[in-house]
Scaffold this motif. Structure first.
Motif, short mmCIF file in Angstrom:
data_model
loop_
_atom_site.label_atom_id
_atom_site.label_comp_id
_atom_site.label_asym_id
_atom_site.label_seq_id
_atom_site.Cartn_x
_atom_site.Cartn_y
_atom_site.Cartn_z
N HIS A 125 30.89 69.19 125.14
CA HIS A 125 30.47 67.79 124.64
C HIS A 125 30.42 68.07 123.29
O HIS A 125 30.63 67.22 122.33
CB HIS A 125 29.37 67.19 125.40
CG HIS A 125 29.89 66.49 126.49
ND1 HIS A 125 31.13 65.89 126.72
CD2 HIS A 125 29.36 66.17 127.68
CE1 HIS A 125 31.04 65.40 127.87
NE2 HIS A 125 30.07 65.46 128.66
N ASP A 141 30.09 66.82 139.30
CA ASP A 141 29.50 66.16 138.27
C ASP A 141 29.91 65.00 138.02
O ASP A 141 29.23 63.71 137.65
CB ASP A 141 29.44 67.05 136.97
CG ASP A 141 28.65 66.53 135.80
OD1 ASP A 141 27.28 66.18 136.12
OD2 ASP A 141 29.06 66.07 134.97
N PHE A 162 26.24 62.96 129.48
CA PHE A 162 27.16 62.21 129.45
C PHE A 162 26.97 60.97 128.72
O PHE A 162 25.91 60.80 128.18
CB PHE A 162 27.63 61.80 131.14
CG PHE A 162 26.68 61.11 131.81
CD1 PHE A 162 26.34 59.69 131.89
CD2 PHE A 162 25.67 62.15 132.53
CE1 PHE A 162 25.34 59.09 132.78
CE2 PHE A 162 24.66 61.33 133.31
CZ PHE A 162 24.54 59.83 133.32
ZN LIG Z 1 29.46 65.32 130.60
#
Ligand SMILES: [Zn+2]
Length: 189
Positions: A80, A143, A189
């Motif tokens: 990320h 996940d 996220f």
């Molecule tokens: Zn993520």
């Protein structure tokens, strides 16, 4: 053979049951790779349910999280972090932040998660870890189910109910040029 614990049998390993010795090797190498890509790694006490955060300059992990999860978080948040500081990927962040339609947003989010996973897989291979592709791929899918469940119900689902195995392997993706800068603190996220 009957003294071998189930999780040590080939093909019988599940997310959450990986032997620590194999992960210790991954941890050391992944830390080195993440730092060489210009990110600081930090341990900090985070407010639950946060387990790890990133801000473009550093990746922060809560040390109270189990070691296997720490390994996944480091890789996941590296992926990320790349997405948020690579000039070539900047245009994609707009859809992530401004897609109102729920179904469309879930598609954008899934693509975002898979792209991050590709960078993480690339990092693992770069640092010479080549025996954990299945582990990482299963963790990514697990996940995703967790994140998807959260968005569908507005509650964090039971992690164990999300665990899957023998998932399709994540395809490594070349890591683009990075220009490190601070971004708004983001969760996994
Ligand atoms: Zn993520």
């Amino acid at each position: 053979m009957d003294t071998v614990p189930g999780h040590e049998l080939h093909g019988a390993r599940r997310v959450g049951q990986w032997p620590a010795d194999e992960l210790v090797g991954l941890w050391g190498r992944a830390c080195s790779g993440v730092v060489k890509h210009g990110f600081v790694i930090e341990y900090r006490d985070l407010e639950p349910p946060r387990t790890g955060i990133f801000d473009g300059l550093r990746i922060v992990i809560d040390p109270d999280v189990g070691f296997e999860m720490q390994c996944f978080l480091l890789l996941h948040l590296f992926g990320h972090s790349v997405q948020w500081v690579a000039p070539s990927l900047e245009h994609k962040l707009d859809a992530l932040q401004h897609t109102e339609d729920r179904q469309q947003f879930m598609r954008v989010l899934h693509a975002y998660e898979l792209e991050a996973a590709g960078f993480a897989m690339q990092l693992m291979h770069q640092v010479g870890v080549t025996t954990l592709d299945q582990w990482f791929s299963d963790f990514v899918e697990t996940d995703w189910r967790y994140v998807e469940g959260y968005y569908q119900t507005d509650q964090l689902p039971d992690w164990q109910s999300c665990v899957v195995r023998d998932c399709k392997l994540v395809t490594p993706a070349p890591i683009p040029e990075l220009r490190h800068h601070e971004v708004q603190v983001r969760f996994a996220f």
